[in-house]
Design an enzyme around this catalytic site. Structure first.
Site, short mmCIF file in Angstrom:
data_model
loop_
_atom_site.label_atom_id
_atom_site.label_comp_id
_atom_site.label_asym_id
_atom_site.label_seq_id
_atom_site.Cartn_x
_atom_site.Cartn_y
_atom_site.Cartn_z
N CYS A 131 14.98 2.92 5.22
CA CYS A 131 13.64 3.52 5.19
C CYS A 131 12.56 2.48 4.89
O CYS A 131 12.37 2.10 3.74
CB CYS A 131 13.61 4.64 4.15
SG CYS A 131 11.99 5.41 4.01
N CYS A 134 9.76 3.60 2.62
CA CYS A 134 10.16 3.67 1.20
C CYS A 134 10.23 2.27 0.58
O CYS A 134 9.78 2.07 -0.54
CB CYS A 134 11.55 4.29 1.03
SG CYS A 134 11.88 5.75 2.00
N ASP A 135 10.83 1.34 1.28
CA ASP A 135 11.23 0.09 0.64
C ASP A 135 10.53 -1.17 1.15
O ASP A 135 10.71 -2.25 0.59
CB ASP A 135 12.75 -0.10 0.80
CG ASP A 135 13.53 1.01 0.12
OD1 ASP A 135 13.06 1.52 -0.91
OD2 ASP A 135 14.61 1.38 0.61
#
Ligand code: NAP
Length: 307
Positions: A131, A134-135
């Protein structure tokens, strides 16, 4: 007879639990043996509103859970193993135990496909991720690899150019599957390079990722390269095996929703990634969990009126 059974315990399921609990419906959540959804697999979450300093994915899910339980949600860390929505009844099984409900919210999510590399599980959240939203921000000025040749890989690669020093897309063929517009955008991007006809054979580093071994599938040649992150974007699989033959699914296996969060079965609603291929964010999943809960509540008022 349960009023509401919620299947799944990611942001969608636990938001549906919170809302139905606050409506005094004492929802039963079949949270799954591995509960909490995809956020349990990530480290810091920086894009969930309300947490300006960020929060660890598992901590966020603990808070979701505690908030739902505070209002009376009953949460069982067990898998729903079978459902039968035929004959006007909504039945769910946990192993041999049969449960029946007046309404059901399906929030079983979709699981990102992983590559299955020898060191992949050890370096998850330490460089290996599925992701980018997300990261990605953890890899400012770093060497980033993306695996895949579809639209997701292109989208992730473009997003990651905001952070990485360089983004290299590793694709197993010499032709992209992605739509032309996405492919062209990536091919023209000054920060993106392509490694064609290649697969990632393994990732290395301790405690965080530092290198990857790539294999050229045409020549068989192995190359070790410096890389701080590997974003795997080879597709998702919706967790809908138990709903096959019970709910309308699309060709990719996602649950078809009519308008909003309803399904083809009255009283069964959907929330989160199990029907949403487009946004796939914790906050959008939570939003649809709220909608499913409100629809379930409305359905139950009608149910009470006719029974
Ligand atoms: P996808 O189109 O199925 O592409 C998956 C890619 O991963 C393919 O290039 C495939 O290679 C590769 N792949 C699969 N398994 C692999 C493995 N084990 N090792 C290495 N590579 C592997 O999936 P997606 O990109 O997630 O897209 C899914 C759907 O969502 C598509 O319809 C897409 O158009 C849509 N989508 C649209 C957008 C957008 O329009 N902005 C964004 C994201 C997704 P091969 O090509 O060799 O099969």
């Amino acid at each position: 007879m349960e009023r509401v059974i919620i299947i799944g315990s990611g942001p969608a399921g636990l938001t549906a639990a919170l809302y139905t609990a606050r409506a005094n419906l004492a929802p039963l959540v079949l949270a799954g043996g591995i509960y909490g959804g995809q956020l349990m697999l990530t480290t810091e979450v920086e894009n969930y509103p309300g947490f300006p300093e960020g929060i660890m994915g598992p901590d966020l899910m603990e808070r979701f859970r505690a908030q739902a339980e505070r209002f009376g949600a009953r949460i069982r860390n067990e898998d729903c193993t079978r459902v039968d929505f035929n004959g006007g009844r909504l039945r769910c099984w946990v192993g041999h135990e049969e449960l029946e409900a007046e309404s059901v919210v399906v929030a079983t999510g979709a699981s990102a496909r992983w590559l299955g590399l020898p060191n992949e599980a050890r370096l998850r959240g330490r460089g290996v991720s599925t992701c980018a939203t997300c990261d990605g921000a953890f890899f400012r000025d770093k060497e980033i690899l993306v695996v895949g040749g579809g639209d997701s890989a292109m989208e992730e690669a473009i997003f990651l150019t905001r952070f990485g020093r360089r983004v290299r897309v590793v694709h197993r063929r010499d032709h992209l599957r992605a739509s032309k517009i996405m492919a062209d955008r990536c091919l023209a991007h000054p920060k993106i390079e392509f490694v064609w006809n290649s697969v990632v054979q393994d990732v290395h580093g301790d405690p965080v990722m530092q290198e990857a071994t790539l294999q050229n599938v045409v020549t068989g040649e192995l190359t070790k390269i410096e890389a701080d992150a590997l974003f795997i974007a080879i597709g998702h699989d919706p967790n809908t095996a138990i709903f096959r033959g019970q709910l309308d699914l699309d060709d990719a296996g996602y649950i078809r929703s009519g308008d909003g969060v309803s399904t083809n079965v009255p009283g069964v609603f959907v929330a989160g990634d199990v029907f949403d291929q487009r946004y796939r964010q914790a906050v959008t999943a939570a939003g649809s969990g709220c909608r499913a809960a409100l629809e379930a509540e409305k359905h139950l008022e009608h149910y009470a009126a006719v029974h």
